[in-house]
Motif scaffolding. Structure first.
Motif, PDB file in Angstrom:
ATOM      1  N   UNK A  32       0.838  -1.181   0.000  1.00 49.03           N
ATOM      2  CA  UNK A  32       0.000   0.000   0.000  1.00 49.03           C
ATOM      3  C   UNK A  32       0.881   1.242   0.000  1.00 49.03           C
ATOM      4  N   UNK A  33       0.315   2.367  -0.482  1.00 46.74           N
ATOM      5  CA  UNK A  33       1.018   3.644  -0.412  1.00 46.74           C
ATOM      6  C   UNK A  33       0.965   4.135   1.026  1.00 46.74           C
ATOM      7  N   UNK A  34       2.135   4.317   1.630  1.00 47.79           N
ATOM      8  CA  UNK A  34       2.177   4.654   3.049  1.00 47.79           C
ATOM      9  C   UNK A  34       1.944   6.141   3.275  1.00 47.79           C
ATOM     10  N   UNK A  35       1.266   6.459   4.362  1.00 50.86           N
ATOM     11  CA  UNK A  35       1.107   7.842   4.776  1.00 50.86           C
ATOM     12  C   UNK A  35       2.428   8.349   5.344  1.00 50.86           C
ATOM     13  N   UNK A  36       2.692   9.631   5.150  1.00 51.77           N
ATOM     14  CA  UNK A  36       4.019  10.169   5.463  1.00 51.77           C
ATOM     15  C   UNK A  36       4.310  10.201   6.958  1.00 51.77           C
ATOM     16  N   UNK A  58       4.585  -4.888   4.321  1.00 57.79           N
ATOM     17  CA  UNK A  58       3.816  -4.639   3.090  1.00 57.79           C
ATOM     18  C   UNK A  58       2.413  -4.114   3.391  1.00 57.79           C
ATOM     19  N   UNK A  59       1.836  -4.559   4.506  1.00 55.20           N
ATOM     20  CA  UNK A  59       0.475  -4.135   4.862  1.00 55.20           C
ATOM     21  C   UNK A  59       0.446  -2.830   5.644  1.00 55.20           C
ATOM     22  N   UNK A  60       1.616  -2.267   5.956  1.00 55.29           N
ATOM     23  CA  UNK A  60       1.682  -1.113   6.847  1.00 55.29           C
ATOM     24  C   UNK A  60       1.074   0.131   6.226  1.00 55.29           C
ATOM     25  N   UNK A  61       0.461   0.917   7.077  1.00 56.24           N
ATOM     26  CA  UNK A  61      -0.204   2.159   6.664  1.00 56.24           C
ATOM     27  C   UNK A  61       0.750   3.340   6.654  1.00 56.24           C
ATOM     28  N   UNK A  62       1.737   3.322   7.546  1.00 51.36           N
ATOM     29  CA  UNK A  62       2.575   4.490   7.750  1.00 51.36           C
ATOM     30  C   UNK A  62       3.969   4.326   7.153  1.00 51.36           C
TER      31      UNK A  62
END
Length: 269
Positions: free
Chosen positions: A3-7, A85-89
């Motif tokens: 996923x595209x991670x939040x900054x 890989x599943x991380x949000x941040x």
């Protein structure tokens, strides 16, 4: 899936296998962090005890917790890669299910790593506890900076103390080889890219030591150290030189840990 991670924010990745006796302590230490923006990704690696029920119960009570279940045993490194890989941040912290943190661990590390663009990863000093709850007075101190060459002689970076960029861990996932120190191999790979790792010299990680673990078996650990050098392509003579230094420092470290174990059991969090 990646996923595209939040900054901003930290994703804590925790692999878990048959950790019913310790995982509540580990989870609570994450939820008690003073750093406000975080999630906890627990990867259940086909546990056969009460681990699955325990973590699902926590997930129902706290929306910051995400639980992933492996369909077959994959081991800690593959489970960590899955969590990354599943991380949000954009920032990743690892915590093993038998270790735990002090409350300001992530806050202090985020201050260091976000202020220093040259830093490849951030780690902390560690204190130690036995599987029976005895605390050691020994502290594994964290140098302010560790270079690739220095890390070859002794791995002072405990996996459960690391904070790193998700993008780097996607590009350099942990190797899945039970006969190397997979986390150590990753830190070496990152320090080929960055000039140093930054250390926070406070024991913000409490690391559980056990003679039954892979690293607790010193002969096997030594073989794994050698294999790690080979996995990173070190010349034979260079490997020998660093391996001798590793042996001396490793013996000193573990003798100090066990010699300084205290008889009092650790109080519950």
């Amino acid at each position: 899936m990646c996923y595209e991670a939040e900054s901003s924010g930290v994703s804590v990745v925790m692999p878990a296998y048959n950790a019913d006796g310790t995982i509540a302590r580990a989870i609570e230490s994450v939820l008690m962090q003073t750093y406000p923006t975080l999630e906890l990704i627990i990867v259940n690696d086909c546990s056969s005890d009460g681990t699955g029920l325990a973590i699902e119960g926590y997930a129902r009570r706290d929306p910051r917790i995400q639980v992933l279940h492996n369909q077959e045993r994959k081991g800690a490194s593959a489970s960590r890669n899955c969590g990354v890989r599943a991380a949000r941040y954009a920032w990743i912290a690892f915590l093993d299910s038998d270790d735990y943190w002090l409350p300001d661990k992530l806050e202090m590390q985020m201050q260091v790593i976000t202020a220093d663009g040259s830093c490849g990863l951030c780690f902390t000093a560690s204190s130690f506890i036995s599987a029976t709850g005895q605390r050691s007075a020994y502290i594994l101190h964290a140098p302010g900076r560790v270079t690739y060459g220095q890390l070859l002689s002794q791995n002072v970076i405990s996996c459960s103390s690391v904070l790193a960029r998700r993008s780097d861990l996607i590009a350099e996932p942990m190797l899945c080889d039970p006969m190397i120190h997979e986390d150590y191999a990753s830190w070496l790979a990152l320090l080929k890219k960055y000039p140093y790792a930054a250390g926070v010299d406070r024991p913000l990680l409490v690391y559980q030591v056990s003679a039954k673990s892979r690293s607790g078996n010193k002969l096997r650990a030594a073989r794994m150290q050698w294999n790690t050098y080979q996995s990173r392509g070190l010349p034979w003579l260079t490997s020998c030189a660093h391996f001798l230094t590793y042996l001396v420092r490793s013996v000193r470290k573990y003798c100090a840990i066990w010699r300084q174990m205290q008889p009092q059991p650790e109080a519950a969090l």
